[in-house]
Design a protein around this motif. Structure first.
Motif, PDB file in Angstrom:
ATOM      1  N   MET A   1      95.583   7.142  51.976  1.00 42.08           N
ATOM      2  CA  MET A   1      96.053   6.022  52.513  1.00 42.08           C
ATOM      3  C   MET A   1      96.026   4.894  51.502  1.00 42.08           C
ATOM      4  N   GLY A   2      96.483   3.989  51.226  1.00 38.64           N
ATOM      5  CA  GLY A   2      96.358   3.033  50.024  1.00 38.64           C
ATOM      6  C   GLY A   2      95.984   1.740  50.541  1.00 38.64           C
ATOM      7  N   THR A   3      95.093   1.493  51.204  1.00 40.23           N
ATOM      8  CA  THR A   3      94.639   0.302  51.630  1.00 40.23           C
ATOM      9  C   THR A   3      93.669  -0.592  50.895  1.00 40.23           C
ATOM     10  N   GLY A   4      93.012   0.103  49.932  1.00 40.48           N
ATOM     11  CA  GLY A   4      92.075  -0.603  48.916  1.00 40.48           C
ATOM     12  C   GLY A   4      92.986  -0.796  47.412  1.00 40.48           C
ATOM     13  N   GLY A   5      92.117  -1.728  46.680  1.00 39.26           N
ATOM     14  CA  GLY A   5      92.579  -1.879  45.320  1.00 39.26           C
ATOM     15  C   GLY A   5      92.599  -0.469  44.843  1.00 39.26           C
ATOM     16  N   ARG A   6      93.642  -0.155  43.989  1.00 45.35           N
ATOM     17  CA  ARG A   6      93.772   1.065  43.175  1.00 45.35           C
ATOM     18  C   ARG A   6      94.751   0.925  42.007  1.00 45.35           C
ATOM     19  N   SER A   7      94.409   2.085  41.179  1.00 46.83           N
ATOM     20  CA  SER A   7      95.166   1.739  39.923  1.00 46.83           C
ATOM     21  C   SER A   7      96.620   2.606  40.270  1.00 46.83           C
ATOM     22  N   GLY A   8      97.667   1.899  40.247  1.00 44.94           N
ATOM     23  CA  GLY A   8      98.965   2.511  40.320  1.00 44.94           C
ATOM     24  C   GLY A   8      99.787   3.276  41.581  1.00 44.94           C
ATOM     25  N   PRO A   9      99.671   2.699  42.678  1.00 46.63           N
ATOM     26  CA  PRO A   9     100.433   3.116  43.712  1.00 46.63           C
ATOM     27  C   PRO A   9     101.744   3.091  43.288  1.00 46.63           C
ATOM     28  N   ARG A  10     102.874   3.841  43.885  1.00 45.33           N
ATOM     29  CA  ARG A  10     104.132   3.621  43.143  1.00 45.33           C
ATOM     30  C   ARG A  10     105.020   3.164  44.356  1.00 45.33           C
ATOM     31  N   PRO A  11     105.352   1.945  44.089  1.00 44.90           N
ATOM     32  CA  PRO A  11     106.190   1.401  45.135  1.00 44.90           C
ATOM     33  C   PRO A  11     107.698   1.720  45.202  1.00 44.90           C
ATOM     34  N   ALA A  12     108.060   1.847  46.252  1.00 44.06           N
ATOM     35  CA  ALA A  12     109.479   2.440  46.401  1.00 44.06           C
ATOM     36  C   ALA A  12     110.396   1.445  45.768  1.00 44.06           C
ATOM     37  N   LYS A  13     111.633   2.154  45.578  1.00 43.16           N
ATOM     38  CA  LYS A  13     112.909   1.528  45.111  1.00 43.16           C
ATOM     39  C   LYS A  13     113.201   0.472  45.865  1.00 43.16           C
ATOM     40  N   GLY A  14     113.114  -0.921  45.254  1.00 47.27           N
ATOM     41  CA  GLY A  14     113.698  -2.113  46.257  1.00 47.27           C
ATOM     42  C   GLY A  14     112.671  -2.796  47.090  1.00 47.27           C
ATOM     43  N   ALA A  15     111.407  -2.116  47.052  1.00 46.05           N
ATOM     44  CA  ALA A  15     110.076  -2.842  47.778  1.00 46.05           C
ATOM     45  C   ALA A  15     109.512  -3.636  46.925  1.00 46.05           C
ATOM     46  N   GLY A  16     108.861  -4.651  47.653  1.00 46.10           N
ATOM     47  CA  GLY A  16     108.518  -5.877  46.618  1.00 46.10           C
ATOM     48  C   GLY A  16     107.229  -6.517  46.839  1.00 46.10           C
ATOM     49  N   GLY A  17     106.604  -7.127  45.928  1.00 40.25           N
ATOM     50  CA  GLY A  17     105.633  -7.864  45.841  1.00 40.25           C
ATOM     51  C   GLY A  17     105.639  -9.350  46.700  1.00 40.25           C
ATOM     52  N   ALA A  18     104.819 -10.162  46.301  1.00 39.66           N
ATOM     53  CA  ALA A  18     104.872 -11.520  46.840  1.00 39.66           C
ATOM     54  C   ALA A  18     106.153 -12.319  46.702  1.00 39.66           C
ATOM     55  N   VAL A  19     106.575 -12.968  47.580  1.00 42.35           N
ATOM     56  CA  VAL A  19     108.038 -13.904  47.341  1.00 42.35           C
ATOM     57  C   VAL A  19     107.357 -15.178  47.965  1.00 42.35           C
ATOM     58  N   SER A  20     108.156 -16.245  47.786  1.00 44.64           N
ATOM     59  CA  SER A  20     108.013 -17.582  48.237  1.00 44.64           C
ATOM     60  C   SER A  20     109.223 -17.778  49.272  1.00 44.64           C
ATOM     61  N   GLY A  21     108.883 -18.516  50.163  1.00 43.36           N
ATOM     62  CA  GLY A  21     109.931 -18.664  51.254  1.00 43.36           C
ATOM     63  C   GLY A  21     110.011 -17.829  52.500  1.00 43.36           C
ATOM     64  N   PRO A  22     111.179 -17.508  52.922  1.00 44.85           N
ATOM     65  CA  PRO A  22     110.981 -16.947  54.337  1.00 44.85           C
ATOM     66  C   PRO A  22     110.612 -15.515  54.105  1.00 44.85           C
ATOM     67  N   CYS A  23     109.899 -14.798  55.214  1.00 47.64           N
ATOM     68  CA  CYS A  23     109.308 -13.347  55.210  1.00 47.64           C
ATOM     69  C   CYS A  23     110.536 -12.519  54.858  1.00 47.64           C
ATOM     70  N   ARG A  24     110.349 -11.691  53.998  1.00 43.71           N
ATOM     71  CA  ARG A  24     111.344 -10.848  53.920  1.00 43.71           C
ATOM     72  C   ARG A  24     111.055  -9.513  54.311  1.00 43.71           C
ATOM     73  N   TYR A  25     110.035  -9.038  54.567  1.00 41.32           N
ATOM     74  CA  TYR A  25     109.618  -7.922  54.952  1.00 41.32           C
ATOM     75  C   TYR A  25     108.869  -7.741  56.391  1.00 41.32           C
ATOM     76  N   ARG A  26     108.891  -6.578  56.931  1.00 41.97           N
ATOM     77  CA  ARG A  26     108.141  -6.284  58.264  1.00 41.97           C
ATOM     78  C   ARG A  26     107.240  -5.344  58.128  1.00 41.97           C
ATOM     79  N   CYS A  27     106.197  -5.331  59.133  1.00 42.02           N
ATOM     80  CA  CYS A  27     105.042  -4.465  59.179  1.00 42.02           C
ATOM     81  C   CYS A  27     105.686  -3.251  59.757  1.00 42.02           C
ATOM     82  N   ILE A  28     105.581  -2.094  59.367  1.00 44.13           N
ATOM     83  CA  ILE A  28     106.333  -0.835  60.049  1.00 44.13           C
ATOM     84  C   ILE A  28     105.541  -0.506  61.186  1.00 44.13           C
ATOM     85  N   GLU A  29     104.435  -0.816  61.459  1.00 45.65           N
ATOM     86  CA  GLU A  29     103.573  -0.433  62.541  1.00 45.65           C
ATOM     87  C   GLU A  29     103.651  -1.367  63.773  1.00 45.65           C
ATOM     88  N   CYS A  30     104.063  -2.552  63.530  1.00 43.56           N
ATOM     89  CA  CYS A  30     103.882  -3.569  64.817  1.00 43.56           C
ATOM     90  C   CYS A  30     105.181  -4.323  64.636  1.00 43.56           C
TER      91      CYS A  30
END
Ligand SMILES: [Zn+2]
Length: 264
Positions: free
Chosen positions: A1-30
């Motif tokens: 499980m990639g909770t810590g800093g690590r070299s090179g997790p492979r983000p899925a296509k279309g998944a993204g990092g930080a964005v400004s403005g409204p929240c674009r993503y959802r937590c898949i657990e809650c």
């Protein structure tokens, strides 16, 4: 499980990092909103974001193989559905819907060929067969539309109770179209015809309805009871449409028990 800093997790296509403005993503657990799925610390170091609400990774699937995500979706895991619907930009629902309808039209057309004996000349038979396929495609499309209208009408009527957020019906339509992918199994069921084929077709129908049920639940964040009632409303309107076709004496070529129970 990639909770810590690590070299090179492979983000899925279309998944993204930080964005400004409204929240674009959802937590898949809650299902809480999130600004980002991972943070890029440069030099190839990425860190998966932790949800502020449940303290779990916002989306663990961004470093999973697509096959694993698909298996989780087949198992109807809500987390996998949230990942696909909220945290990716999968845009194949239109093509998938068209392909599923073609599969269904082919199945009905094939059953029709099986049940009819034609003694007309070859050319006429060919044209009649082609016309039959288009007719089955149109009927399958109308039944699918009736199913969706039933679901949307129920959820629209129940909208004060369905969600705290504003209902997002475009997202719901996308979820329903994507979750109907099980219809692709109709083709192998027909190609490898067997004594158990009618049973397989019923199981495929149950699987598609279960996926639709989970998709409605996840897309609108509603409880199981409302989602089940929405699917039943869709089925009711779809069955009514089939009844109407049968009263008009159209051979709809439907295969599933829900249709056969409506025979006159
Ligand atoms: Zn969370």
């Amino acid at each position: 499980m990639g909770t810590g800093g690590r070299s090179g997790p492979r983000p899925a296509k279309g998944a993204g990092g930080a964005v400004s403005g409204p929240c674009r993503y959802r937590c898949i657990e809650c299902n809480e909103e999130a600004q980002e799925l991972y943070r890029d610390y440069r030099h190839g170091v990425l860190k998966i974001t932790i949800c502020k609400s449940c303290q779990k990774p916002v989306d663990k699937y961004i470093e999973y193989d697509p096959v694993i995500i698909l298996i989780n979706a087949i198992l109807c895991k809500a987390q996998a559905y949230r990942h696909i619907l909220f945290n990716t930009k999968i845009n194949i629902h239109g093509k998938l819907c068209m392909f599923c309808l073609l599969c269904e039209a082919y199945l009905r057309w094939w059953q029709l060929q099986d049940s009819t004996q034609n003694t007309a000349p070859d050319d006429l038979i060919r044209y009649a067969k082609e016309w039959d396929f288009y007719r089955m495609f149109a009927i399958a499309s109308l039944e699918q539309t009736a199913f969706f209208i039933g679901i949307f009408t129920f959820l629209w009527a129940e909208r004060p109770r369905t969600t705290k957020r504003k209902p997002h019906f475009i997202l719901l339509l996308k979820a329903l179209l994507l979750s109907s992918y099980g219809k692709l199994l109709l083709i192998p069921a027909v190609i490898w015809e067997h004594d158990y084929t009618p049973l397989c077709l019923k199981l495929i129908k149950v699987f598609v309805l279960t996926s639709n049920f989970q998709a409605v639940r996840v897309a609108l964040s509603i409880n199981r009871k409302l989602s089940l009632l929405a699917i039943l409303s869709g089925l009711l309107l779809e069955s009514s449409t089939v009844c109407l076709f049968q009263r008009l004496e159209w051979d709809v070529g439907s295969d599933c028990a829900i249709y056969k129970s409506q025979d006159f």
